[in-house]
Scaffold this motif. Sequence first.
Motif, PDB file in Angstrom:
ATOM      1  N   PRO A  65     -35.052 -49.032 -11.939  1.00  0.00           N
ATOM      2  CA  PRO A  65     -33.937 -48.086 -11.793  1.00  0.00           C
ATOM      3  C   PRO A  65     -33.385 -47.956 -10.386  1.00  0.00           C
ATOM      4  O   PRO A  65     -32.167 -47.857 -10.185  1.00  0.00           O
ATOM      5  CB  PRO A  65     -34.512 -46.764 -12.305  1.00  0.00           C
ATOM      6  N   PHE A  74     -33.256 -36.897 -20.969  1.00  0.00           N
ATOM      7  CA  PHE A  74     -33.625 -37.509 -19.686  1.00  0.00           C
ATOM      8  C   PHE A  74     -34.859 -36.845 -19.089  1.00  0.00           C
ATOM      9  O   PHE A  74     -34.977 -35.617 -19.079  1.00  0.00           O
ATOM     10  CB  PHE A  74     -32.457 -37.395 -18.708  1.00  0.00           C
ATOM     11  N   PHE A 133     -38.196 -41.622 -15.319  1.00  0.00           N
ATOM     12  CA  PHE A 133     -37.223 -42.310 -14.477  1.00  0.00           C
ATOM     13  C   PHE A 133     -37.838 -42.795 -13.161  1.00  0.00           C
ATOM     14  O   PHE A 133     -37.514 -43.882 -12.675  1.00  0.00           O
ATOM     15  CB  PHE A 133     -36.060 -41.354 -14.185  1.00  0.00           C
ATOM     16  N   THR A 134     -38.735 -42.004 -12.580  1.00  0.00           N
ATOM     17  CA  THR A 134     -39.297 -42.329 -11.266  1.00  0.00           C
ATOM     18  C   THR A 134     -40.666 -42.984 -11.347  1.00  0.00           C
ATOM     19  O   THR A 134     -41.271 -43.255 -10.306  1.00  0.00           O
ATOM     20  CB  THR A 134     -39.400 -41.054 -10.409  1.00  0.00           C
ATOM     21  N   PHE A 165     -39.947 -46.638  -9.787  1.00  0.00           N
ATOM     22  CA  PHE A 165     -38.552 -46.560  -9.382  1.00  0.00           C
ATOM     23  C   PHE A 165     -38.033 -47.859  -8.769  1.00  0.00           C
ATOM     24  O   PHE A 165     -36.905 -48.264  -9.009  1.00  0.00           O
ATOM     25  CB  PHE A 165     -38.376 -45.401  -8.395  1.00  0.00           C
ATOM     26  N   TYR A 222     -33.134 -45.270 -18.430  1.00  0.00           N
ATOM     27  CA  TYR A 222     -34.371 -45.399 -17.654  1.00  0.00           C
ATOM     28  C   TYR A 222     -35.156 -44.084 -17.663  1.00  0.00           C
ATOM     29  O   TYR A 222     -36.361 -44.083 -17.399  1.00  0.00           O
ATOM     30  CB  TYR A 222     -34.063 -45.750 -16.205  1.00  0.00           C
ATOM     31  N   GLY A 223     -34.452 -42.975 -17.926  1.00  0.00           N
ATOM     32  CA  GLY A 223     -35.124 -41.678 -17.974  1.00  0.00           C
ATOM     33  C   GLY A 223     -35.598 -41.296 -19.359  1.00  0.00           C
ATOM     34  O   GLY A 223     -36.125 -40.201 -19.565  1.00  0.00           O
TER      35      GLY A 223
END
Length: 486
Positions: free
Chosen positions: A49, A185, A190-191, A194, A268-269
């Motif tokens: 991401p 989300f 997401f992270t 990353f 991605y989240g």
Amino acid sequence: MTAPREARTTTNPEKRGIGLLGLIALVISSSIGSGVFALSTDISAAAAPGAAMLAWLVTGIGFIALANTFGRLSLERPDLDGIVAYAKEGFGPFVGFVSGWGYWLSIWIGNVAFGVMLATAIGYFFPPFSDGLTVGAVAFISVVNWLIVLLVNRGVEEASVVNVIVMICKLVPIFVFIVAMILVFSFDVFTADFWGTLANNLGGADAPGDVPTQVINCFMVMMWVFVGMEGASVLGHRARNKADVSRATILGVAALVVIYVAASVLPYGYLPREELMTLGSPSMPYIFQEVVGPWGGAFISAGLIISIFGAWLSYTILASEAMNRMAQMELLPRFFVRLNRHGAPTACLVTTGIMIQVLSVVMLFSEAAYQFAYSLCTASIVISWGLAAAYMVKLSWPRRREGAGRAFALSLFATVFLTVAILLAGIDLLMLCCIAYVPGIVFFVMARREHGASPVMRRWEMALAAALLVIAVVSAVMVATGAITI
């Protein structure tokens, strides 16, 4: 330049002209085809991401700069229509031909990519189409191809009205998908990896590589989804108000950047990169199906089918217009100048339809037809984009200290971005494009002789043509030996 006699007697049918909304619809409809529905899988295969967002930042700035360049050109040179005219005016007839032929190639090759993806999307509802490109799927693509040719042959303005309707229909499922991705989300997901560091440490086929490599690997698919953004410029001579061309291009591209970033980054989240990579293509229906259930996949797939029809229609308009304008500029034989009583270039439409038909059949023997078609389409059109941006650099250079500094900076950035991106991500595809230029050079020479040009080509133009032919031969040898794969 004065049009040939037959053009003057056949190119003035009464027409209403395309308004601002129609031009914006053309920009968005021409660009939003199949690519946005497959962005999650294609980009997750290339980058984590963080790197994907960095790639979008560079690409977004590059295309906003290009949109501003097209807009400025339409205002400063309202006497010129489209990217082919810009290249010809700035660098001479042969470079104008190089731009126009590359543009025409990119558009009909893009239609072949749409045809392949259309068969895949219908396969969601019709299992016989779900096993890749079959003879039945090619037959279906052929029928759609010729129906669209017939529609556009009835008149470009009428087709642009259809574009507005299709744009609204296909944006609805995309926006519903984006809203759903916002609601589900998760920053933790997401992270989690990353920058792709964990995947790189684990190694294997899923490792994305370092951040610069990830960014470069994103360029081809990100540029592909902007193909068609020049639609308002190409049809600028059909606009009711010439100033609308600039507004439509800038507004349309700005909207596209927002849509593409949201559609590709938000997933991605919801799912880790490893899962996004393994989803079927196009990925958007399968992601939405995970969120809301089976009806979600059907809803998005229906939107994809409508989207492809709209983009295919827009691309057919753009391809035929490009050939017709090239002929009016004496870069192709006179046969392509004539318009029918509806104001449509029938010979150009039929030629484009035949090329789509032939390549669709050839794609039966390709293992990665969609990816190859859209990559070759992107490489072809970058040539045209880059030459138009370079003309703006040339035009604004003498006045950069007299109020044209912003235009100079933006056009220079667009030129450099396009050049660097395609050299890093698609040099082999550029070489393959040279093979397709060989018959085009023959047409160019025929047109020049037909119009009594003397000389037919200047020395530096002959040197450029010779270079293209040499690269074409080298590329053909590399394909035959497997050094370049198709």
